[in-house]
Design a protein around this motif. Sequence first.
Motif, short mmCIF file in Angstrom:
data_model
loop_
_atom_site.label_atom_id
_atom_site.label_comp_id
_atom_site.label_asym_id
_atom_site.label_seq_id
_atom_site.Cartn_x
_atom_site.Cartn_y
_atom_site.Cartn_z
N UNK A 10 0.82 -1.21 0.00
CA UNK A 10 0.00 0.00 0.00
C UNK A 10 0.85 1.26 0.00
N UNK A 11 2.17 1.13 0.06
CA UNK A 11 3.07 2.28 0.03
C UNK A 11 3.43 2.68 -1.38
N UNK A 12 4.36 3.60 -1.49
CA UNK A 12 4.69 4.18 -2.79
C UNK A 12 5.21 3.13 -3.78
N UNK A 13 6.31 2.47 -3.44
CA UNK A 13 6.86 1.45 -4.33
C UNK A 13 6.05 0.17 -4.29
N UNK A 17 4.31 -2.27 -7.26
CA UNK A 17 4.64 -3.68 -7.47
C UNK A 17 3.36 -4.51 -7.50
N UNK A 18 2.49 -4.29 -6.53
CA UNK A 18 1.24 -5.04 -6.46
C UNK A 18 0.38 -4.78 -7.70
N UNK A 19 0.27 -3.51 -8.11
CA UNK A 19 -0.54 -3.18 -9.28
C UNK A 19 0.01 -3.82 -10.55
N UNK A 27 -3.11 -13.31 -8.94
CA UNK A 27 -3.96 -13.10 -7.77
C UNK A 27 -3.08 -12.53 -6.68
N UNK A 28 -3.30 -11.28 -6.34
CA UNK A 28 -2.39 -10.54 -5.46
C UNK A 28 -3.05 -10.26 -4.12
N UNK A 29 -2.29 -10.55 -3.07
CA UNK A 29 -2.70 -10.22 -1.71
C UNK A 29 -1.66 -9.30 -1.10
N UNK A 30 -2.11 -8.22 -0.50
CA UNK A 30 -1.23 -7.29 0.21
C UNK A 30 -1.46 -7.44 1.71
N UNK A 38 -5.37 -1.21 -0.73
CA UNK A 38 -4.56 -1.96 -1.68
C UNK A 38 -4.90 -1.49 -3.09
N UNK A 39 -4.01 -1.68 -4.05
CA UNK A 39 -4.33 -1.31 -5.43
C UNK A 39 -5.56 -2.06 -5.93
N UNK A 40 -6.24 -1.47 -6.91
CA UNK A 40 -7.43 -2.10 -7.48
C UNK A 40 -7.09 -3.50 -7.98
N UNK A 41 -7.92 -4.46 -7.61
CA UNK A 41 -7.71 -5.83 -8.04
C UNK A 41 -6.93 -6.68 -7.07
#
Length: 327
Positions: A10-13, A17-19, A27-30, A38-41
């Motif tokens: 959820x931070x800048x970098x 990465x997640x997006x 399938x991304x989990x933060x 968290x980024x969309x998706x």
Amino acid sequence: MTRVLVLGGTGWLSSRIAASWVARGARVTCLARGGRPAPAGAALVVADRSHPDAYRDVAGEDWDEVVDVSSDPRAVAASVAALGDRVAHGTYVSSLSVYADHDQVGADETAALAEPLRPGEEYDYAKAKSAAELALTALAPRTAIVRPGLIVGPGDPTDRFGYWPARFAAAGEGPVLVPDAAGLSAQVIDVDDLADFIVAAGARAFDGVVNAIGPSSPLGEMLDLVRTVAGHTGDVRAADADWLARHGVLHWAGPRSLPLWLPADVPGFATRDGSAYRAAGGRIRPLVETVERTLADERERGIARARAAGLERSDELALLEAMSAGH
């Protein structure tokens, strides 16, 4: 489907990465403390990594890729212990600050690291990153260690680079104070180049260590380029290190600083060898493109806004007046 866990996300970098992983169809989990989406998706698991059961909701799954950006070696070690057997590949985002010294110009990944931070020892960023890297050895050879230098570009919360295009743009025909850059260097990497590499390296299970950094440039040339892109036409007044120190102006970052300016006694700090990163497929876009992207972002966020680094304009003008008066 590729399953990716971003410790952070959820931070800048880490959000980039997640997006980027989401864009690849993963399938991304933060896993983060919350407070930011968290980024969309991507799914968000809210957890405090200092808590013993922080990984309870993710430890029962198999992960194709786990990305960690933490500067807390205890958190890194705990994640390895909780997830290690179920991780196919891990990527740790370390830092060029991890090295023991910054005396050698052009040093590569074989340079000595800082001594790892020991339990109970006062926190030191370089030692913490070193200890975190050491914790990752439990996953070897299923790991990539990426050591970025100064990360720059749109959205930078530190203002260590964006200060300059914003200041030159805001000054217009007015004067700007810069450090005497003779013999000094600067070295940066665009945040999106870095994020793209981290994701691509994870996708192919890259196993190695790279200094993720662009080419070293004379600081004066970098500031000249930024000034040109910003359209500044006023005077540029350079002050030497002794004068700036006497007037309480700090190096590198933070309030009342001149960002990018480094002490002369760390000649290797902005001259690291990034050839292994490029050989591994890392992109370095033209610096002018990064400056243009950063300036557009600064205009959107407000070029005259309060900043985490640099000089307030009123303070800068007072310093320039003192310089003109010979004080």
